[in-house]
Each structure stands twice: as C-alpha cells, then as structure tokens.
Design an enzyme around this catalytic site. Structure first.
Site, short mmCIF file in Angstrom:
data_model
loop_
_atom_site.label_atom_id
_atom_site.label_comp_id
_atom_site.label_asym_id
_atom_site.label_seq_id
_atom_site.Cartn_x
_atom_site.Cartn_y
_atom_site.Cartn_z
N GLU A 53 0.88 -1.16 0.00
CA GLU A 53 0.00 0.00 0.00
C GLU A 53 0.92 1.21 0.00
OE1 GLU A 53 -2.61 0.77 3.45
OE2 GLU A 53 -2.54 2.87 2.84
N ARG A 110 0.98 10.28 0.50
CA ARG A 110 1.25 11.29 1.53
C ARG A 110 2.43 12.16 1.16
NH1 ARG A 110 0.93 7.45 6.88
NH2 ARG A 110 -0.99 6.38 6.30
N THR A 161 -4.50 6.03 1.14
CA THR A 161 -4.78 7.46 1.40
C THR A 161 -5.44 8.11 0.18
OG1 THR A 161 -2.55 7.37 2.38
CG2 THR A 161 -3.86 9.34 2.80
N LYS A 176 -10.57 -2.30 4.79
CA LYS A 176 -9.42 -1.96 5.62
C LYS A 176 -9.94 -1.71 7.04
CE LYS A 176 -5.92 1.73 5.94
NZ LYS A 176 -4.94 2.52 5.17
C1 3PG Z 1 -1.85 2.91 7.16
O1 3PG Z 1 -1.87 3.93 6.50
O2 3PG Z 1 -2.33 1.85 6.77
C2 3PG Z 1 -1.27 2.96 8.54
O3 3PG Z 1 -0.74 4.23 8.78
C3 3PG Z 1 -0.25 1.93 8.84
O4 3PG Z 1 -0.09 1.95 10.22
P1 3PG Z 1 1.27 1.55 10.97
O5 3PG Z 1 2.25 2.66 10.63
O6 3PG Z 1 0.93 1.53 12.44
O7 3PG Z 1 1.72 0.24 10.44
#
Ligand code: 3PG
Length: 216
Positions: free
Chosen positions: A47, A51, A75, A135
C-alpha cells in the site's frame, strides 16, 4: 462494480499473499530498490500512501520496473486521486475512511477499492457500496481483533473480510491472521520511512523475510 472483494481479482490475490507493506516514499529514486527488496524478502503486495508529492510517480516507476509487485495505493481521499491512481495502473486502492462518492467513482473507473472502517456504521456504509474486503483502520488503537469481532458480528453472514492496518507488527500479526475475519495484514514496520530514507534495503529485505516467516 469494482469494489475490493475477497473471492476474485486483486482481493483474492491480497488474501492469498496475506501481507502488505505500507510505504511512504519521499525520494523517487528509492521506489524501485524498495519494491525489489520487499519482493526479495517475500512481500508481494504494497500500500503506497499518497502522503508525499512523489507518490504517484513512484507508483508508475514500480509498476514498470517491478511488475511482480502487487501495487496498491492508499490514502485515496478524493476523485482526482482516483484518476491519478488509475492512470498509474494500480491494482487496487484503499482509504482510511468511507467516502461513498470516492467509492462510486473508483467503481465506475474499474478500480478495486477498499474503504477503511472501525465502526458498525462504517461497515454498513461500505456494504451499501458493494465493498466486501475492508481496511480495518486504525486496528490496534480502536481495540484490535476483539473490537473487530464485535463490530463485524452482525455482518458475518455477508462474508466480509478485513485487512487490519495501524499498529500491526511482528508481535500480533499471527493472532490476526489466525482469525477467519482477516484477509491479510499490513503495516509500516516492514519498511519504515526512516529505513527507506536511509536506503537500507538489506534491513527492509530482512524485515520482510521475518514477517513472511511468521505469516507463512
Ligand atoms: C496505514 O496507512 O495503513 C497505517 O498508517 C499503517 O499503520 P502503521 O504505521 O501503524 O503500520
């Protein structure tokens, strides 16, 4: 309808692979070596988060140079981003929340989409849009597996599967993956932003290998 669903296409591929690396790419040059080091360590899905300004270009490079990597983009918050993600050739997209306009737009564009949920209302809204692989975000801080079991119980008969993200790590991924609700797990611990910035591909590969050895 192109919602992310568990039993075919990218949804099934994601479930089969069990693990996805959540990535933040700041420097375009890191895109290809990063994807290669993940693959070398046994992680076949990502993924890539939108960002940073280089994210879409990074996705295009990965798709071209590392075609075996299952390229998902996260995102995704608006319809312009859906257009960009489709153009970049992503296999699927996810978002942290549930935005019916974005889900419908992605669906019309043929982009398999998984919205982010942590409440029954959000599951409900996702189901209304035809989504079946969701998700679960933020997984750990919202209550982890126990919370997911509670909020999803009324929907179990619909065959929903979830991908917990947010606080998943080597210590808890096996517990998540041992539950039938879970399609795959993922997180940023496999390739944290600082290791990517350092270009520490060896460490990222060994993190990936360690996660794969637990996930099977
Ligand atoms: C995401 O965008 O899926 C999360 O920010 C991932 O979370 P983590 O940094 O705690 O693994």
């Amino acid at each position: 309808m192109s919602a992310l669903i568990p039993d075919s296409g990218p949804g099934k591929d994601l479930i089969d692979t069990r693990l996805l690396a959540v990535l933040v790419i700041d420097d375009l040059e890191s895109a290809v070596p990063l994807a290669e080091s993940l693959l070398a360590g046994g992680i076949q899905a990502m993924e890539l988060t939108l960002r940073t300004p280089v994210a879409i270009e990074a996705a295009c490079r990965i798709r071209e140079a590392v075609p075996d990597m299952m390229l998902g983009i996260g995102t995704v918050l608006d319809t312009d981003q859906v257009d960009e993600v489709v153009k970049a050739g992503a296999a699927f997209a996810v978002s942290p929340g549930v935005n019916p306009t974005v889900i419908r737009y992605a669906s019309a564009a043929g982009l398999p989409f998984g919205p982010g949920v942590m409440t029954p209302t959000e599951i409900d809204a996702s189901v209304q849009e035809g989504c079946r692989l969701l998700k679960f975000f933020p997984a750990e801080s919202s209550g982890g597996l126990a919370h997911l079991m509670n909020i999803s119980a009324p929907y179990n008969h619909l065959g929903l599967r979830f991908i917990p993200l947010g606080g998943v790590n080597l210590g808890n991924l096996e517990t998540y993956l041992g539950n039938d609700l879970i399609g795959a797990v993922g997180g940023s611990w496999i390739a944290p932003r600082d290791l990517i910035l350092e270009g520490n591909w060896k460490k990222i590969e060994s993190n990936a290998r360690e996660a794969r050895s637990i996930a099977g």
